[in-house]
Write an enzyme that holds these catalytic residues in place. Structure first.
Site, mmCIF file in Angstrom:
data_model
loop_
_atom_site.group_PDB
_atom_site.id
_atom_site.type_symbol
_atom_site.label_atom_id
_atom_site.label_comp_id
_atom_site.label_asym_id
_atom_site.label_seq_id
_atom_site.Cartn_x
_atom_site.Cartn_y
_atom_site.Cartn_z
ATOM 1 C CE LYS A 1 -1.831 3.006 1.913
ATOM 2 N NZ LYS A 1 -1.547 4.397 1.473
ATOM 3 C CD GLU B 1 12.755 0.733 9.913
ATOM 4 O OE1 GLU B 1 13.285 1.667 10.542
ATOM 5 O OE2 GLU B 1 13.248 -0.407 9.856
ATOM 6 C CB CYS C 1 13.146 9.188 8.037
ATOM 7 S SG CYS C 1 14.049 7.909 7.144
ATOM 8 C CD GLU D 1 9.706 13.314 11.115
ATOM 9 O OE1 GLU D 1 8.528 12.953 11.204
ATOM 10 O OE2 GLU D 1 10.597 12.617 10.602
HETATM 11 P P1 NAD Z 1 2.296 8.737 7.082
HETATM 12 O O1 NAD Z 1 2.429 8.070 8.395
HETATM 13 O O2 NAD Z 1 1.265 9.805 6.944
HETATM 14 O O3 NAD Z 1 1.933 7.684 5.931
HETATM 15 C C1 NAD Z 1 2.748 6.569 5.656
HETATM 16 C C2 NAD Z 1 1.911 5.509 4.971
HETATM 17 O O4 NAD Z 1 0.932 5.026 5.895
HETATM 18 C C3 NAD Z 1 1.116 5.995 3.767
HETATM 19 O O5 NAD Z 1 1.061 4.971 2.808
HETATM 20 C C4 NAD Z 1 -0.265 6.245 4.351
HETATM 21 O O6 NAD Z 1 -1.296 6.177 3.403
HETATM 22 C C5 NAD Z 1 -0.361 5.125 5.350
HETATM 23 N N1 NAD Z 1 -1.270 5.381 6.477
HETATM 24 C C6 NAD Z 1 -1.698 6.576 6.964
HETATM 25 N N2 NAD Z 1 -2.510 6.384 8.022
HETATM 26 C C7 NAD Z 1 -2.587 5.042 8.209
HETATM 27 C C8 NAD Z 1 -3.248 4.233 9.172
HETATM 28 N N3 NAD Z 1 -3.997 4.767 10.135
HETATM 29 N N4 NAD Z 1 -3.098 2.894 9.087
HETATM 30 C C9 NAD Z 1 -2.330 2.337 8.119
HETATM 31 N N5 NAD Z 1 -1.696 3.066 7.181
HETATM 32 C C10 NAD Z 1 -1.810 4.401 7.233
HETATM 33 O O7 NAD Z 1 3.728 9.234 6.707
HETATM 34 P P2 NAD Z 1 4.152 10.108 5.469
HETATM 35 O O8 NAD Z 1 3.698 11.509 5.729
HETATM 36 O O9 NAD Z 1 3.743 9.425 4.214
HETATM 37 O O10 NAD Z 1 5.756 10.008 5.544
HETATM 38 C C11 NAD Z 1 6.531 10.859 6.298
HETATM 39 C C12 NAD Z 1 6.926 10.218 7.609
HETATM 40 O O11 NAD Z 1 7.594 8.978 7.354
HETATM 41 C C13 NAD Z 1 7.931 11.041 8.386
HETATM 42 O O12 NAD Z 1 7.566 11.052 9.738
HETATM 43 C C14 NAD Z 1 9.238 10.308 8.190
HETATM 44 O O13 NAD Z 1 10.188 10.510 9.194
HETATM 45 C C15 NAD Z 1 8.781 8.905 8.134
HETATM 46 N N6 NAD Z 1 9.781 8.056 7.473
HETATM 47 C C16 NAD Z 1 10.501 7.178 8.226
HETATM 48 C C17 NAD Z 1 11.486 6.390 7.628
HETATM 49 C C18 NAD Z 1 12.306 5.404 8.423
HETATM 50 O O14 NAD Z 1 12.965 4.569 7.808
HETATM 51 N N7 NAD Z 1 12.311 5.462 9.736
HETATM 52 C C19 NAD Z 1 11.710 6.500 6.257
HETATM 53 C C20 NAD Z 1 10.958 7.419 5.522
HETATM 54 C C21 NAD Z 1 9.982 8.184 6.139
#
Ligand code: NAD
Length: 481
Positions: A173, A248, A282, A385
């Site tokens: 997804k 992550e 991230c 963040e």
């Molecule tokens: P997000 O949490 O909004 O979304 C991530 C994914 O989860 C998307 O596909 C989204 O549609 C899905 N999602 C959203 N709500 C959900 C729920 N309730 N249940 C299941 N899935 C759900 O994050 P984002 O805004 O897409 O990405 C940015 C964030 O990701 C930042 O906080 C960044 O630090 C983090 N990030 C972490 C890493 C790592 O390796 N630690 C790597 C890249 C990004």
């Protein structure tokens, strides 16, 4: 208008409820595609297709699985330019970065796990002359893979590759904000010859498709990369179902520069670690701590370079900083610039939209690289963040103080340390609470090493054999002699 469908059981299918989302170009704000907004019915269909494919896929010899992954890596390479252009268009990242980082890494992810499974070993625990224990590593079943928008293809393939290499089938997804390269990957997986149902992609929002996948009773494993708050929701949904979960999550990473560092290199790399991908990585080092004796010198050089960064059209190969992912995200990041001023900080550069953008980019979501000073570690701007091109720079006096500043965060993903003193590097690296410490570098990634976060940056480790461990169940077989 291009419509992006789900990929389920080897076919591209429209969303069952007929709902679509607009996919916007962050550089212009214009609609570039309509994306299927998946729901629980679509997830059910994808999980059923994956479950059907699993008995045969798990028995497929490792060499055959490996060849298919290699073939997919080759196809990504053959379509390199198209994928880089799609990634840049969809996410607003500079095309140069997509060429240098995102697409090559997708290729490496598949090649890495394709070869890793050919070298897998297992443990044996003999009990003197009484019994022999050995460990079987078996695939878990249907893996739910949820990925974010900042490194769309890079992070999606970091999950798909180990999942299917280990013999699982998967339902991926991707982020609803960046569906294009996931869709192209599905086409290439079909072309590579993956059997229907081994790799499935359901597009759509987290609240719909994401939650349905996380809560699905026939999905025993969830690998999630995204924000910390979302991670908590994923954990809350998956916990009572006793799923294997890897999270992550976010970061607020320290970048510590000691007075004995190679200053020129520390400044140059700190520019990358602050502003690469518009600060939307991230692992970006968003809190810079500089030893007081070189603070003024570092800051002057850092500001000089930050002001010279080329902010502009993501598709122009000379662009260094592109557009932020969405209008809402630009508003959030700009809100932190305003907050920095309210908290008593000084904005030394940036904090506003660049003035020199061409007419075509008038509707895009741009922000100049922004440098803030004068805040102490307890301030919200230093704690939360931001995930944009905004960094703070703060002086420190001793190594202990630098470590205390670094650890004064709920996050614990990564850190950088700049010093020529080997002993100090070891001591500081050991004392920082985070999953990765880079010494005199940043974002140098060996795919064999454990990767993940401490504290609110995540749960579990992926990378190398840790990924293959996560995507398999360990089973002990005890044979009485
Ligand atoms: P997000 O949490 O909004 O979304 C991530 C994914 O989860 C998307 O596909 C989204 O549609 C899905 N999602 C959203 N709500 C959900 C729920 N309730 N249940 C299941 N899935 C759900 O994050 P984002 O805004 O897409 O990405 C940015 C964030 O990701 C930042 O906080 C960044 O630090 C983090 N990030 C972490 C890493 C790592 O390796 N630690 C790597 C890249 C990004």
């Amino acid at each position: 208008m291009k419509r992006v469908f789900h990929y389920i059981g080897g076919e591209f299918r429209p969303p069952s409820a007929g709902n679509y989302l607009e996919d916007l170009d962050p550089a212009t704000g214009e609609v570039i595609a309509e994306v299927a907004d998946g729901d629980a019915t679509d997830i059910d269909a994808a999980v059923a297709a994956a479950s059907r494919a699993f008995p045969s896929w798990r028995r497929t010899p490792a060499e055959e699985r490996s060849s298919l992954l290699m073939r997919l890596a080759d196809l990504i390479e053959e379509n390199f330019e198209e994928l880089a252009a799609l990634e840049s268009l969809d996410s607003g990242k500079p095309i140069a970065l997509a060429r240098r980082l995102d697409v090559p890494r997708a290729v490496r992810n598949f090649r890495f796990f394709a070869t890793a499974i050919l070298h897998a070993e297992t443990k044996c625990h003999p009990m003197d002359d009484r019994a022999l224990n050995y460990t079987l590593r078996q695939p878990v079943g249907v893996a739910g893979l949820i990925s974010p928008w900042n490194l769309p293809l890079y992070l999606l393939t970091w999950k798909v590759a180990p999942a299917v290499a280990a013999g699982n089938c998967c339902v991926a997804k991707p982020s609803e904000l960046t569906p294009l390269t996931a869709n192209r990957l599905a086409e290439l997986a079909r072309e590579a010859g993956f059997p229907p149902g081994v790799i499935n992609v359901v597009q759509g929002r987290g609240a719909g498709a994401g939650r349905a996948l996380t809560a699905h009773p026939d999905v025993p494993l969830i690998s999630f990369t995204g924000g910390t708050r979302t991670g908590a929701d994923v954990m809350a949904l998956a916990g009572p179902l006793f799923k294997k979960v890897s999270l992550e999550l976010g970061g607020k990473n320290p970048n510590i520069v000691f007075a004995d560092a190679d200053l020129e290199e520390a400044v140059a790399t700190s520019i990358s670690s602050s502003f690469s991908n518009q600060g939307e990585i991230c692992l970006c080092g968003s809190r810079i701590f500089v030893e007081r004796t070189i603070y003024d010198d570092f800051l002057a050089r850092f500001l000089d370079r930050a002001k010279k960064l080329e902010v502009g059209d993501p598709q122009d190969p000379s662009t260094e900083v592109g557009a932020l992912i969405s209008e809402a995200h630009l508003r959030k990041v700009s809100g932190y610039v305003a907050l920095a001023r309210e908290e008593g900080g000084e904005v030394l550069c940036g904090g506003k939209r660049p003035t020199s953008l061409p007419e075509r980019l008038r509707g895009g979501w741009f922000l100049e690289p922004t440098v803030v000073t004068g805040l102490d570690c307890s301030r919200r701007v230093m704690q939360e963040e931001i995930f944009g091109p905004v960094v703070t720079v703060t002086p420190f006096d001793t190594p202990d103080e630098a470590v205390a500043f670094a650890n004064s965060s709920r996050y614990g993903l990564s850190a950088s340390v700049w010093t020529r003193d080997l002993g100090k590097a070891h001591r500081v690296a050991a004392a920082i609470e985070c999953g990765t410490v880079w010494v005199n570098t940043w974002l140098l990634r060996d795919l064999r090493v454990p990767f993940g976060g401490m504290k609110e940056s995540g749960v579990g480790r992926e990378g190398g054999f840790e990924s293959l461990d996560f995507f398999t169940e360990a089973k002990n077989v005890c044979i009485k002699l």
